[in-house]
Design a protein around this motif. Structure first.
Motif, short mmCIF file in Angstrom:
data_model
loop_
_atom_site.label_atom_id
_atom_site.label_comp_id
_atom_site.label_asym_id
_atom_site.label_seq_id
_atom_site.Cartn_x
_atom_site.Cartn_y
_atom_site.Cartn_z
N ASP A 88 29.06 66.45 -54.88
CA ASP A 88 28.36 67.73 -54.75
C ASP A 88 28.96 68.52 -53.60
N GLN A 90 30.13 71.15 -50.85
CA GLN A 90 29.40 72.25 -50.24
C GLN A 90 30.30 73.28 -49.57
N ARG A 118 35.32 71.34 -52.01
CA ARG A 118 35.61 71.71 -53.39
C ARG A 118 37.07 71.45 -53.73
N LYS A 135 37.28 67.80 -54.43
CA LYS A 135 36.70 67.52 -55.74
C LYS A 135 37.67 67.89 -56.85
#
Length: 306
Positions: free
Chosen positions: A51, A53, A58, A61
């Protein structure tokens, strides 16, 4: 020796308890093109960024998703190859039973099933205990002190001391553990200089039972997360990428571990000693030894590992 360990769940929450920050750049390197073996990163580390943030999170990810897609493609290509092999073997067996065709069918069948399991596991989002289990050569998050702050870095669980040749990994395969009685010998470059902590909830050991090797799982009876004392090193080489790696410190076992058949045990650090352990004074090794001696003393329950 600590053969294997299982990292705690919700690692980020435990790190926040100690005010430790995630070293995003080094996690980004872990998933970048310079890192060649995706299989050495347990799924639990991927889940640190499930998840995201921030822009950096990101970006990590995105790298994780890309590496997983590449690995899925690799599995799918091998799966196609093995299914083709299986079909060829079955065609041959339909004409004539031969030992070679039967063996080829057996091997292909086993590989097809194994690859299907790998693909299912790669795509699985539900966490399992095995996602957090590490073995020698696998990466784990380790807490260190850097510039007065606690930082979480990804490190390989087998330490290659700085300045040593890369073949030390083969010459000394047991360097995922650092014996307390050898801290000023083999580990003199790290002890008193680069200390770390790994947070685990259970550990595993190989023991002999009636001439057979079995794996036992040891868990503290208080079920508290264990702050495992570690030594770490930043290795650089001319023709290889930089390597962060660590070893868990081990010592004589408590009575219940010895009675179960093992002669070593990882060393825990008390929460109140975290700051002093992670910021050692190389001129005062006695203080570091005192922290290792002032360890928590839970009772380690054990059972056969699943």
């Amino acid at each position: 020796m600590c053969f294997s360990a299982q990292l705690v769940d919700a690692y980020r929450q435990h790190c926040r308890r100690w005010g430790a920050f995630i070293s995003l750049e080094e996690f980004k390197d872990l998933y970048g093109p310079a890192f060649s073996d995706r299989r050495k990163v347990p799924k639990m580390i991927d889940q640190l960024f499930i998840d995201p943030q921030t822009d950096d999170e990101r970006a990590i990810k995105t790298l994780i998703d890309r590496r997983n897609a590449e690995l899925a493609t690799e599995y799918e290509q091998e799966l196609f190859k093995q299914r083709t092999r299986l079909a060829d073997a079955e065609r041959k067996l339909a004409v004539k039973e031969t030992k070679a065709a039967a063996e080829s069918r057996r091997i292909a069948t086993d590989k097809v099933e194994a690859l299907k399991r790998k693909l299912d596991d790669l795509r699985r989002t539900e966490p399992k205990d095995r996602d957090a289990r590490i073995f020698p050569g696998v990466y784990a998050p380790v807490i260190v002190s850097e510039g007065g702050k606690l930082v979480v870095k990804p490190m390989r669980y087998q330490c290659r001391p700085a300045g040593k040749p890369a073949f030390y990994d083969i010459k000394y395969p047991g360097t995922y553990n650092a014996r307390r009685d050898n801290l000023e010998g083999f580990w003199k470059g790290q002890f008193g200089h680069t200390h770390g902590l790994m947070i685990v909830k259970t550990f595993y050991e190989n023991v002999d039972r009636d001439g057979k090797n079995v794996v036992l799982q040891f868990t503290p009876d208080d079920r508290e997360p264990m702050l495992v004392a570690c030594l770490w090193s930043r290795w650089t080489g001319k023709d290889e990428p930089e390597l962060l790696s660590f070893a868990a410190i081990t010592d004589d076992p408590p009575p219940e571990v010895a009675a179960a058949g093992h002669d070593r045990c990882i060393v825990q650090i008390k929460p109140e000693n975290v700051g002093a352990w992670l910021n050692p004074d190389p001129r005062n090794l006695a203080a570091s030894y005192a922290i290792l001696d002032d360890r928590p003393r839970p009772y380690y329950e054990h059972r056969l590992a699943a």
